[in-house]
Design a protein around this motif. Sequence first.
Motif, PDB file in Angstrom:
ATOM      1  N   LYS A 103       0.864  -1.276  -0.023  1.00 33.42           N
ATOM      2  CA  LYS A 103      -0.006   0.021   0.024  1.00 33.42           C
ATOM      3  C   LYS A 103       0.995   1.209  -0.064  1.00 33.42           C
ATOM      4  O   LYS A 103       2.146   1.189   0.371  1.00 33.42           O
ATOM      5  N   TYR A 130      -2.812  -4.409   3.238  1.00 35.13           N
ATOM      6  CA  TYR A 130      -3.557  -3.564   4.346  1.00 35.13           C
ATOM      7  C   TYR A 130      -3.468  -4.829   5.482  1.00 35.13           C
ATOM      8  O   TYR A 130      -4.917  -5.234   5.798  1.00 35.13           O
ATOM      9  N   SER A 190      -3.755   5.682   5.029  1.00 31.91           N
ATOM     10  CA  SER A 190      -4.333   4.746   4.009  1.00 31.91           C
ATOM     11  C   SER A 190      -4.683   3.617   4.677  1.00 31.91           C
ATOM     12  O   SER A 190      -5.803   2.872   4.415  1.00 31.91           O
ATOM     13  N   HIS A 191      -4.106   3.163   5.614  1.00 32.88           N
ATOM     14  CA  HIS A 191      -4.460   1.797   6.400  1.00 32.88           C
ATOM     15  C   HIS A 191      -5.683   2.151   7.227  1.00 32.88           C
ATOM     16  O   HIS A 191      -6.555   1.371   7.228  1.00 32.88           O
ATOM     17  N   SER A 194      -8.849   2.269   5.175  1.00 32.08           N
ATOM     18  CA  SER A 194      -8.950   0.853   4.795  1.00 32.08           C
ATOM     19  C   SER A 194      -9.685   0.193   5.631  1.00 32.08           C
ATOM     20  O   SER A 194     -10.789  -0.744   5.570  1.00 32.08           O
ATOM     21  N   ARG A 197     -13.329   1.402   6.218  1.00 26.61           N
ATOM     22  CA  ARG A 197     -14.084   0.832   5.089  1.00 26.61           C
ATOM     23  C   ARG A 197     -14.493  -0.586   5.358  1.00 26.61           C
ATOM     24  O   ARG A 197     -15.497  -1.145   5.228  1.00 26.61           O
ATOM     25  N   TYR A 198     -13.582  -1.217   6.130  1.00 27.56           N
ATOM     26  CA  TYR A 198     -13.645  -2.831   6.134  1.00 27.56           C
ATOM     27  C   TYR A 198     -14.904  -3.131   7.272  1.00 27.56           C
ATOM     28  O   TYR A 198     -15.423  -4.004   7.379  1.00 27.56           O
ATOM     29  N   THR A 341      -8.757  -7.889   0.393  1.00 21.90           N
ATOM     30  CA  THR A 341      -8.428  -6.290  -0.037  1.00 21.90           C
ATOM     31  C   THR A 341      -7.560  -6.309  -1.316  1.00 21.90           C
ATOM     32  O   THR A 341      -6.278  -6.409  -1.354  1.00 21.90           O
ATOM     33  N   ALA A 346      -8.826  -1.359  -2.953  1.00 17.48           N
ATOM     34  CA  ALA A 346      -7.686  -0.643  -2.635  1.00 17.48           C
ATOM     35  C   ALA A 346      -7.711   0.773  -3.459  1.00 17.48           C
ATOM     36  O   ALA A 346      -7.352   1.739  -2.993  1.00 17.48           O
ATOM     37  N   VAL A 349      -9.977   2.834  -1.630  1.00 18.95           N
ATOM     38  CA  VAL A 349      -9.244   3.579  -0.414  1.00 18.95           C
ATOM     39  C   VAL A 349      -8.581   4.861  -1.035  1.00 18.95           C
ATOM     40  O   VAL A 349      -8.792   6.353  -0.648  1.00 18.95           O
TER      41      VAL A 349
END
Length: 371
Positions: A103, A130, A190-191, A194, A197-198, A341, A346, A349
Amino acid sequence: MRELGIGLIGTGFMGRAHALAFNNARAVFELPVHLKLAALADADTERAQRCATAWGFAQAHGDWQALVNDPNVDVVAITTPNHLHYPMAMAAIAAGKAVYCEKPLAVSLEQADAMRRAASAAGVVTRVGYNYQHNPMIGLARQMIVDGELGEIISFQGEFSEDFMADPASPWSWRCEVEHAGGALADLGSHLLSMARYLVGDVVSVCADTHTVHAQRPAVKGSNALKPIAVDDQVHALLRFANGARGTVSSSWLKQGYKNHLSFEISGTRGTLAFDQERLNELRVCRAGQDGFQRVLAGPALTGYAAFSPAAGHQLGYNELKTLEVQELVMALAGQGAAGTDFEAAWAVEQLATAIRLAAREERWVDVGEV
Ligand SMILES: NC(=O)c1ccc[n+]([C@@H]2O[C@H](COP(=O)([O-])OP(=O)(O)OC[C@H]3O[C@@H](n4cnc5c(N)ncnc54)[C@H](O)[C@@H]3O)[C@@H](O)[C@H]2O)c1
């Protein structure tokens, strides 16, 4: 048993983590395919050779294109700086190979879009690093949310902060370049995006502020020559999720004291759960009516934990999360995996991060679909 040839590009922080994970996955899991460590590439040929020997790879290449075209390689793992993800992944996809990319997916939303489309058209399996989502405790958190244990989710408050750039004398690196997807939001945030969203789902609109605190840094360690810096040192954003939940996310690489503070609190109408990656084997849970939080420790009843230890509270670490990520990739390649992911996820994201940057630049709420 079918053989799967692994080709790994890069021998830095993440190259080593991937090499450990591929080796560990073979030892820890009963995989439906045999992982063959086929080739390792690095721009530094001598280092590629040395690491290939140490980590058990059969071949070493100084040129990553030779690795992509190596007939023994079925999966290309990319652990190079961000601007190289696009050319490497696109070449691997064109060669019909699966891609396991670090990522953030790319340095622009346009690149990320081209990558997800190419992967989809070629029908190759993709995964993006991720890794924090593979924590059995995160699996537990997700299950609690899906099962409605917290009631209707109303809030996500997340932060991912570290302090590795806190010293203004910390020198310039590729992480300080916009063109290389540098900055705290891309590198750490970004982590967190993600993860949000997860666990909670799609985000529909955002409003944000980004801030460069140190506008110059030494060109190299100890140098008096300074380079201008344009990327964000810290970012704060408000989120509205598609399911109606509201959220905040923040990220900083200047926050003294924090080393891996990917943390969040998710609250619902019947409870709250809280997590911090610096204590990755714990989840704090409070159900309505309790006088405070209960601390739950990771144990073998959770998916993914028992492969490493039969005993609760004996703890997994960062490299085990990477090993679990490799297991998920291999199961997907064997046609036995669940959704993960991939480049599509991604890309989403990247879309969200792009919306956050636009919202900060134009000082307004932005619909994520606008970008
Ligand atoms: N998932 C995570 O938790 C996590 C953590 C850290 C970094 N990352 C990501 O991993 C990637 C690499 O970061 P890092 O910290 O390992 O960087 P690093 O600088 O430690 O390693 C980069 C490696 O790429 C190699 N390289 C550079 N150009 C190359 C080329 N043209 N051909 C072949 N090899 C080349 C370098 O020699 C080096 O071995 C980045 O995308 C970063 O965002 C992810």
